[in-house]
Enzyme design. Structure first.
Site, short mmCIF file in Angstrom:
data_model
loop_
_atom_site.label_atom_id
_atom_site.label_comp_id
_atom_site.label_asym_id
_atom_site.label_seq_id
_atom_site.Cartn_x
_atom_site.Cartn_y
_atom_site.Cartn_z
CE LYS A 50 25.91 -8.87 -24.86
NZ LYS A 50 26.67 -9.63 -24.21
N GLY A 51 20.18 -9.96 -28.47
CA GLY A 51 19.53 -11.12 -29.83
C GLY A 51 19.64 -10.25 -31.06
CD GLU A 106 12.24 -8.60 -27.96
OE1 GLU A 106 13.48 -8.98 -28.15
OE2 GLU A 106 11.76 -9.02 -26.81
CG ASP A 107 15.91 -12.37 -29.46
OD1 ASP A 107 15.10 -11.90 -28.80
OD2 ASP A 107 17.23 -12.98 -29.43
CG ASP A 110 10.20 -17.13 -24.61
OD1 ASP A 110 8.84 -18.47 -23.82
OD2 ASP A 110 10.49 -17.99 -22.84
CB VAL A 160 15.97 -21.46 -31.48
CG1 VAL A 160 14.80 -22.37 -31.45
CG2 VAL A 160 15.24 -20.17 -30.21
CG ASP A 166 22.80 -16.10 -25.55
OD1 ASP A 166 21.26 -15.48 -26.01
OD2 ASP A 166 23.53 -16.20 -24.29
NE ARG A 172 25.28 -13.08 -27.66
CZ ARG A 172 23.51 -12.61 -26.92
NH1 ARG A 172 22.72 -13.08 -28.26
NH2 ARG A 172 23.71 -12.69 -25.98
P1 5GP Z 1 10.58 -13.66 -22.93
O1 5GP Z 1 10.61 -11.63 -22.21
O2 5GP Z 1 9.30 -12.90 -24.19
O3 5GP Z 1 10.29 -14.37 -22.22
O4 5GP Z 1 11.66 -13.20 -23.69
C1 5GP Z 1 11.90 -12.70 -24.10
C2 5GP Z 1 13.72 -13.05 -24.08
O5 5GP Z 1 13.91 -14.33 -24.06
C3 5GP Z 1 14.43 -12.94 -26.06
O6 5GP Z 1 14.81 -11.47 -26.29
C4 5GP Z 1 14.95 -13.58 -25.40
O7 5GP Z 1 16.80 -12.91 -25.30
C5 5GP Z 1 15.16 -14.31 -24.68
N1 5GP Z 1 15.07 -15.72 -25.18
C6 5GP Z 1 14.04 -16.66 -24.86
N2 5GP Z 1 13.86 -17.61 -26.03
C7 5GP Z 1 15.06 -17.93 -26.09
C8 5GP Z 1 15.28 -19.29 -26.58
O8 5GP Z 1 14.60 -19.58 -27.31
N3 5GP Z 1 16.20 -18.87 -27.22
C9 5GP Z 1 17.53 -17.71 -26.88
N4 5GP Z 1 18.42 -18.02 -27.55
N5 5GP Z 1 16.42 -16.98 -26.33
C10 5GP Z 1 15.61 -16.72 -26.07
#
Ligand code: 5GP
Length: 184
Positions: A50-51, A106-107, A110, A160, A166, A172
């Protein structure tokens, strides 16, 4: 930084990283870049629920080229601040993407595992072109390499919230980006 005006009360320990004004200015620049890169074409934005909804809505309205959008939803197992690494599809797209100029929106990137998963999913669907756009990039915890085309802000290693992001489904609605713990 001075805390932006919000209708909901923000806890004391939330630290502002980007104000609504910082965000609006950066999103306008990103939209300008995308509009220039795809001049004469139409783009299909794929938002990751949802981000990315808030960012996608702002970006979409600032593009000067024709744009459509769709959403998909993925999850990495667990609902914590640490990604477990296993990504699964929860909701697929409504419309086909074959032969379209697709931009994944993407939001935050990570570990990169979510984006890598979606990227492979899209490539298997014979898109005309595939670009990757993220509002935030946190490279410190990357587990897989992902080449980004558009990045809003690169942030340090802190969790964050706000602007669609969230913590346990809350916050959010905040118009700015806040860090809720210290960089490690
Ligand atoms: P990845 O697969 O790159 O590890 O993670 C991506 C997803 O993890 C993002 O789309 C988000 O939903 C969540 N995420 C990663 N870091 C954060 C953060 O600092 N804050 C929030 N709210 N979500 C995060």
């Amino acid at each position: 930084m001075e805390k932006p005006e919000t209708t909901i009360k923000v806890p004391e320990h939330f630290r502002v990283l980007y104000s609504p004004e910082d965000i609006a200015a950066r999103v306008a620049e990103m939209a300008e870049d995308i509009s220039a890169d795809f001049e004469g074409k139409a783009v299909h934005l794929i938002g990751v629920l949802k981000g990315a909804t808030v960012f996608l809505a702002d970006l979409l309205r600032m593009l000067s080229i024709p744009a459509t959008y769709d959403f998909l939803s993925v999850a990495s197992y667990g609902d914590s601040t640490e990604s477990t690494g296993v990504v699964r599809l929860i909701k697929d797209l409504d419309d086909p993407v074959e032969s379209r100029d697709v931009i994944i929106v993407e939001d935050i990137v990570d570990t990169g595992l979510t984006l890598k998963y979606i990227e492979e999913l899209m490539r298997n669907r014979k898109v005309s072109s595939l670009s990757k756009c993220t509002f935030l990039d946190r490279p410190d915890r990357r587990k897989v390499h992902v080449e980004m085309d558009y990045v809003g802000f690169t942030i340090p290693d802190c969790y964050v919230v706000g602007y669609g992001l969230d913590f346990e489904q809350k916050w959010r609605q905040l118009p700015g980006i806040y860090a809720i713990n210290q960089p490690t």
